[in-house]
Write a protein that holds these residues in place. Structure first.
Motif, PDB file in Angstrom:
ATOM      1  N   GLU A  12       0.873  -1.194   0.000  1.00 21.85           N
ATOM      2  CA  GLU A  12       0.000   0.000   0.000  1.00 21.85           C
ATOM      3  C   GLU A  12       0.903   1.236   0.000  1.00 21.85           C
ATOM      4  OE1 GLU A  12      -3.331  -1.611   1.123  1.00 21.85           O
ATOM      5  OE2 GLU A  12      -1.875  -3.201   0.804  1.00 21.85           O
ATOM      6  N   ARG A  50     -16.020  -7.346  -4.626  1.00 15.97           N
ATOM      7  CA  ARG A  50     -15.095  -6.448  -3.910  1.00 15.97           C
ATOM      8  C   ARG A  50     -15.755  -5.802  -2.687  1.00 15.97           C
ATOM      9  NH1 ARG A  50     -10.436  -3.308  -5.077  1.00 15.97           N
ATOM     10  NH2 ARG A  50     -10.430  -1.318  -4.016  1.00 15.97           N
ATOM     11  N   LEU A  54     -13.999  -5.966   0.994  1.00 15.46           N
ATOM     12  CA  LEU A  54     -13.427  -4.807   1.687  1.00 15.46           C
ATOM     13  C   LEU A  54     -14.318  -4.247   2.792  1.00 15.46           C
ATOM     14  CD1 LEU A  54     -11.672  -2.873  -1.247  1.00 15.46           C
ATOM     15  CD2 LEU A  54     -10.742  -4.618   0.253  1.00 15.46           C
ATOM     16  N   ARG A  74     -11.324 -11.778  -9.968  1.00 10.64           N
ATOM     17  CA  ARG A  74     -10.271 -11.720 -11.008  1.00 10.64           C
ATOM     18  C   ARG A  74     -10.754 -12.378 -12.287  1.00 10.64           C
ATOM     19  NH1 ARG A  74      -6.019 -13.276  -7.887  1.00 10.64           N
ATOM     20  NH2 ARG A  74      -5.981 -11.039  -7.514  1.00 10.64           N
ATOM     21  N   TYR A 104      -0.726 -11.695  -0.495  1.00 15.65           N
ATOM     22  CA  TYR A 104      -1.646 -11.345   0.603  1.00 15.65           C
ATOM     23  C   TYR A 104      -2.311 -12.581   1.205  1.00 15.65           C
ATOM     24  CZ  TYR A 104      -1.312  -6.301  -0.232  1.00 15.65           C
ATOM     25  OH  TYR A 104      -0.849  -5.021  -0.344  1.00 15.65           O
ATOM     26  N   GLN A 105      -2.836 -13.442   0.323  1.00 12.70           N
ATOM     27  CA  GLN A 105      -3.529 -14.618   0.852  1.00 12.70           C
ATOM     28  C   GLN A 105      -2.555 -15.786   1.079  1.00 12.70           C
ATOM     29  OE1 GLN A 105      -5.225 -12.527  -1.599  1.00 12.70           O
ATOM     30  NE2 GLN A 105      -6.085 -11.776   0.333  1.00 12.70           N
ATOM     31  N   ARG A 152      -7.844   9.427   1.405  1.00 11.57           N
ATOM     32  CA  ARG A 152      -7.962   8.007   1.119  1.00 11.57           C
ATOM     33  C   ARG A 152      -8.794   7.339   2.201  1.00 11.57           C
ATOM     34  NH1 ARG A 152      -6.061   3.099   1.818  1.00 11.57           N
ATOM     35  NH2 ARG A 152      -5.183   1.862   0.102  1.00 11.57           N
ATOM     36  N   ASN A 155      -9.607   1.087   4.417  1.00  8.87           N
ATOM     37  CA  ASN A 155     -10.449  -0.100   4.246  1.00  8.87           C
ATOM     38  C   ASN A 155     -10.068  -1.193   5.241  1.00  8.87           C
ATOM     39  OD1 ASN A 155      -8.432  -1.857   3.139  1.00  8.87           O
ATOM     40  ND2 ASN A 155      -8.617  -0.791   1.191  1.00  8.87           N
ATOM     41  N   LEU A 157      -8.600  -4.015   4.992  1.00  6.39           N
ATOM     42  CA  LEU A 157      -7.256  -4.580   4.938  1.00  6.39           C
ATOM     43  C   LEU A 157      -6.196  -3.588   5.413  1.00  6.39           C
ATOM     44  CD1 LEU A 157      -7.614  -6.608   1.631  1.00  6.39           C
ATOM     45  CD2 LEU A 157      -7.658  -7.480   3.945  1.00  6.39           C
TER      46      LEU A 157
END
Ligand code: TYD
Length: 210
Positions: A12, A50, A54, A74, A104-105, A152, A155, A157
Motif C-alpha cells: 500500500e 469487492r 473490503l 479476477r 496477501y492470501q 484516502r 479499508n 485490509l
C-alpha cells in the motif's frame, strides 16, 4: 495480433496508481492502444465481490473465502475486460493481479503460495502477465504515505498490523526470486516521474518481444 499484459504490484502506498497513469499517458501519446485497469475494473459482478471483500464489518471472513472471492473477482474481470483488450492487440496495464493473491492470501494469510496459485490457475487459466513490475517501497515509507493522504478511505485490509505489511513486502521479495524472468522490481522511493520512466523502459522491452 495479441497485445501485451503488464501488471503492477506493491505494498500500500507504493504509488502504483499515479505511476500507471503516467505510463498510460506516455504510451497513448505514442499512439499505442492502451487499457489501464485494476480489479474489479468496473465489472459489476467483480464490484459486488469487492464490496464483500473490503467491508470493514466482515471481520469473521475466513482466509480461504477471501482467497476464493479474489480469484472469482479476477476471473470475471479477466473474461469481460482484459482478455478482449488483449485479443484486440492492446497494451493492458493492470494494477494488481494474481501476485497480490499469492502474497496477501498465500503468504501473509498463511494459506501457502502453491495452494493459492492452484485456485488462481483455475480462475485465470493460462492468462499470466507478460511482465510484472514490483514498485519497491519499504513498508514504513508506504504506510506513512497512506496515512498522510487524508482523502484516502481506510479499508478493512488497511487496518491490519504493521507486521502484516512487513510480511507483504517480504512476500514480494520472495516472489521476485521465484519468478525472476517475469517479475522485475524498480526502486519506488523516488519521484513518481523517475519511477514511471524506468517502468516505461521495461514495458518498451516487453513490447519489442514477439
Ligand atoms: P485497494 O484500495 O485497491 O489497495 P491498493 O490501492 O493498495 O491497490 O485495496 C485492495 C486491497 O486488497 C489491498 O490491501 C490489497 C488487497 N488484495 C488482496 O489481498 N488480494 C488480492 O488478490 C488483491 C487483488 C488485492
Amino acid at each position: 495480433m495479441t497485445g501485451k499484459f503488464v501488471t503492477f504490484e506493491g505494498t500500500e502506498g507504493s504509488g502504483k496508481t499515479s505511476i500507471i497513469a503516467q505510463i498510460e499517458t506516455y504510451f497513448k501519446s505514442k499512439g499505442y492502444p492502451v487499457l489501464s485497469t485494476r480489479e474489479p475494473g468496473g465489472i459489476r459482478i467483480s464490484e459486488k465481490i469487492r464490496d464483500i471483500l473490503l467491508d470493514k464489518n466482515h471481520t469473521e471472513m475466513d482466509p480461504r473465502t477471501e482467497a476464493l472471492l479474489f480469484a472469482a473477482s479476477r476471473r470475471q474481470h479477466l473474461v469481460e475486460k482484459i482478455a478482449p483488450a488483449l485479443a484486440q492487440g492492446m497494451l493492458v496495464l493492470c494494477d494488481r493481479y494474481v501476485d497480490s493473491s499469492l502474497v496477501y492470501q498465500g503468504i501473509a494469510r498463511g494459506l501457502g503460495v502453491e495452494e493459492v496459485f492452484t485456485i488462481n490457475k483455475f480462475a485465470i487459466e493460462d492468462a499470466m502477465p507478460d511482465l510484472t513490475i514490483f514498485i519497491d517501497v519499504t513498508p514504513d515509507v508506504g504506510l506513512a504515505r497512506v496515512f498522510k493522504n487524508k482523502n484516502r478511505e481506510v479499508n478493512r485490509l488497511d487496518l491490519e498490523q504493521r507486521d502484516f505489511y512487513k510480511m507483504i513486502y517480504d512476500g514480494y521479495q520472495r516472489l521476485m526470486r521465484a519468478y525472476p524472468d517475469r517479475i522485475v522490481g524498480i526502486a519506488g522511493e523516488r519521484p513518481i516521474t523517475d519511477v514511471a520512466t524506468d517502468a516505461i523502459r521495461l514495458i518498451e522491452k516487453t513490447l519489442a518481444e514477439k
